[in-house]
Design a protein around this motif. Structure first.
Motif, PDB file in Angstrom:
ATOM      1  N   ALA A  41       0.825  -1.206   0.000  1.00  0.00           N
ATOM      2  CA  ALA A  41       0.000   0.000   0.000  1.00  0.00           C
ATOM      3  C   ALA A  41       0.859   1.255   0.000  1.00  0.00           C
ATOM      4  O   ALA A  41       0.538   2.248  -0.672  1.00  0.00           O
ATOM      5  N   SER A  42       1.960   1.239   0.734  1.00  0.00           N
ATOM      6  CA  SER A  42       2.863   2.387   0.760  1.00  0.00           C
ATOM      7  C   SER A  42       3.488   2.615  -0.603  1.00  0.00           C
ATOM      8  O   SER A  42       3.575   3.748  -1.092  1.00  0.00           O
ATOM      9  N   ALA A  43       3.947   1.526  -1.234  1.00  0.00           N
ATOM     10  CA  ALA A  43       4.532   1.650  -2.567  1.00  0.00           C
ATOM     11  C   ALA A  43       3.500   2.149  -3.569  1.00  0.00           C
ATOM     12  O   ALA A  43       3.803   2.965  -4.446  1.00  0.00           O
ATOM     13  N   SER A  44       2.259   1.691  -3.423  1.00  0.00           N
ATOM     14  CA  SER A  44       1.212   2.078  -4.364  1.00  0.00           C
ATOM     15  C   SER A  44       0.885   3.562  -4.266  1.00  0.00           C
ATOM     16  O   SER A  44       0.762   4.239  -5.291  1.00  0.00           O
ATOM     17  N   VAL A  45       0.740   4.088  -3.042  1.00  0.00           N
ATOM     18  CA  VAL A  45       0.416   5.507  -2.906  1.00  0.00           C
ATOM     19  C   VAL A  45       1.586   6.365  -3.362  1.00  0.00           C
ATOM     20  O   VAL A  45       1.388   7.438  -3.955  1.00  0.00           O
ATOM     21  N   PHE A  46       2.804   5.893  -3.134  1.00  0.00           N
ATOM     22  CA  PHE A  46       3.964   6.640  -3.625  1.00  0.00           C
ATOM     23  C   PHE A  46       3.939   6.738  -5.145  1.00  0.00           C
ATOM     24  O   PHE A  46       4.067   7.830  -5.712  1.00  0.00           O
ATOM     25  N   ARG A  47       3.759   5.609  -5.811  1.00  0.00           N
ATOM     26  CA  ARG A  47       3.774   5.610  -7.280  1.00  0.00           C
ATOM     27  C   ARG A  47       2.624   6.449  -7.834  1.00  0.00           C
ATOM     28  O   ARG A  47       2.792   7.167  -8.830  1.00  0.00           O
ATOM     29  N   SER A  48       1.482   6.378  -7.212  1.00  0.00           N
ATOM     30  CA  SER A  48       0.323   7.108  -7.697  1.00  0.00           C
ATOM     31  C   SER A  48       0.542   8.618  -7.628  1.00  0.00           C
ATOM     32  O   SER A  48       0.376   9.327  -8.637  1.00  0.00           O
ATOM     33  N   VAL A  49       0.916   9.124  -6.462  1.00  0.00           N
ATOM     34  CA  VAL A  49       1.067  10.574  -6.299  1.00  0.00           C
ATOM     35  C   VAL A  49       2.277  11.073  -7.067  1.00  0.00           C
ATOM     36  O   VAL A  49       2.203  12.105  -7.752  1.00  0.00           O
ATOM     37  N   GLN A  50       3.373  10.356  -6.981  1.00  0.00           N
ATOM     38  CA  GLN A  50       4.572  10.818  -7.677  1.00  0.00           C
ATOM     39  C   GLN A  50       4.343  10.825  -9.185  1.00  0.00           C
ATOM     40  O   GLN A  50       4.800  11.736  -9.889  1.00  0.00           O
ATOM     41  N   GLY A  51       3.624   9.858  -9.687  1.00  0.00           N
ATOM     42  CA  GLY A  51       3.300   9.851 -11.110  1.00  0.00           C
ATOM     43  C   GLY A  51       2.440  11.034 -11.506  1.00  0.00           C
ATOM     44  O   GLY A  51       2.648  11.638 -12.575  1.00  0.00           O
ATOM     45  N   ARG A  52       1.491  11.411 -10.654  1.00  0.00           N
ATOM     46  CA  ARG A  52       0.637  12.553 -10.955  1.00  0.00           C
ATOM     47  C   ARG A  52       1.435  13.858 -10.923  1.00  0.00           C
ATOM     48  O   ARG A  52       1.170  14.779 -11.706  1.00  0.00           O
ATOM     49  N   ILE A  53       2.404  13.948 -10.011  1.00  0.00           N
ATOM     50  CA  ILE A  53       3.251  15.141  -9.954  1.00  0.00           C
ATOM     51  C   ILE A  53       4.046  15.292 -11.244  1.00  0.00           C
ATOM     52  O   ILE A  53       4.130  16.376 -11.834  1.00  0.00           O
TER      53      ILE A  53
END
Length: 260
Positions: free
Chosen positions: A153-165
């Motif tokens: 879950a931590s890796a997923s939220v990181f990839r999601s937000v960082q990708g949007r940035i």
């Protein structure tokens, strides 16, 4: 610099962003500049001088007979620099180059954000003294990987937000692939003795370096909200960045240089 420039030295997260970038990349930058022979008597131009760490190092190397011009569109973080340094408000996109020639021109994490980046390289190359060096350093923004995580879950939220940035920065005009083309861009500007290097380090959760990601998420929070990123997801992203069990690779930094 311009309304489409994504970051602002006047913002609350700016100090964290600057200190994180310095901790992440100053060692690599200094190594390259030292290897190019920066020394007493050199005339240097530091573009987008930010917090001033590289301008300060250049001033120490150039000595009393040398000079460093430190420019930025917001110079409020450039304080207590050595006496052989001039701090000038300057927009490299809109204003002419200074009326002098330089032994070294250096810009880190500046030109990647601007659509006319290739033209700016030609503009800077023309400001070099004979035999002077142009050194450009940019990140490969999509080159980060999760190295350690307490849970998926931590890796997923990181990839999601960082990708949007990164998506947001691209839409604002940044070219996240440009770093890999720097040697060709320098050669196309007529420079010679082209060289390059690439460095990637570890950013552990809670460390100084990873704070750049939290600072970016704070500074871009309103724009991310407009893109549909929930506030609670941004908050979870920042919690992940503070977790010592979480580690990502740095943005890979590509350094490239060429001689006039």
């Amino acid at each position: 610099m311009d309304d489409d420039y994504p970051f602002d030295n006047a913002s609350a997260p700016a100090n964290d962003r600057m200190s994180a970038l310095q901790a992440s990349y100053d060692a690599a930058t200094v190594e390259h500049l030292a290897n190019l022979g920066v020394g007493p008597g050199w005339s240097c131009w530091e573009i987008g001088a930010g917090g001033g760490s590289i301008a300060r190092w250049l001033a120490e190397r150039a000595g009393a007979d040398g000079h460093v011009l430190a420019t930025d569109v917001d110079t409020r973080l450039l304080a207590d620099l050595p006496s052989n340094t001039s701090v000038v408000h300057h927009d490299v996109r809109e204003e002419p180059v200074p009326d002098r020639k330089f032994d070294l021109i250096h810009a880190r994490l500046v030109l990647i954000h601007f659509p006319e980046r290739d033209e700016l390289v030609a503009k800077l190359s023309a400001a070099l003294a004979p035999g002077g060096w142009l050194v450009l350093e940019e990140i490969e923004a999509r080159g980060q990987t999760v190295l350690e995580t307490p849970d998926e879950a931590s890796a997923s939220v990181f990839r999601s937000v960082q990708g949007r940035i990164i998506d947001l920065l691209e839409r604002a005009g940044s070219d996240v692939e440009w770093a890999g083309r720097l040697p060709d861009v320098l050669a196309g500007a007529g420079l010679r003795e082209i060289g390059s290097g690439r460095v990637t380090t570890r950013w552990p959760g809670g460390g100084t370096e990873i704070r750049v990601l939290a600072a970016n998420s704070l500074e871009l929070a309103d724009k991310l909200a407009e893109e549909g990123v929930p506030a609670e997801e941004l908050e979870q992203f920042r919690k992940v960045l503070g977790d010592p069990r979480f580690t990502v690779s740095s943005y890979p930094l590509v350094s490239a240089w060429g001689r006039g």
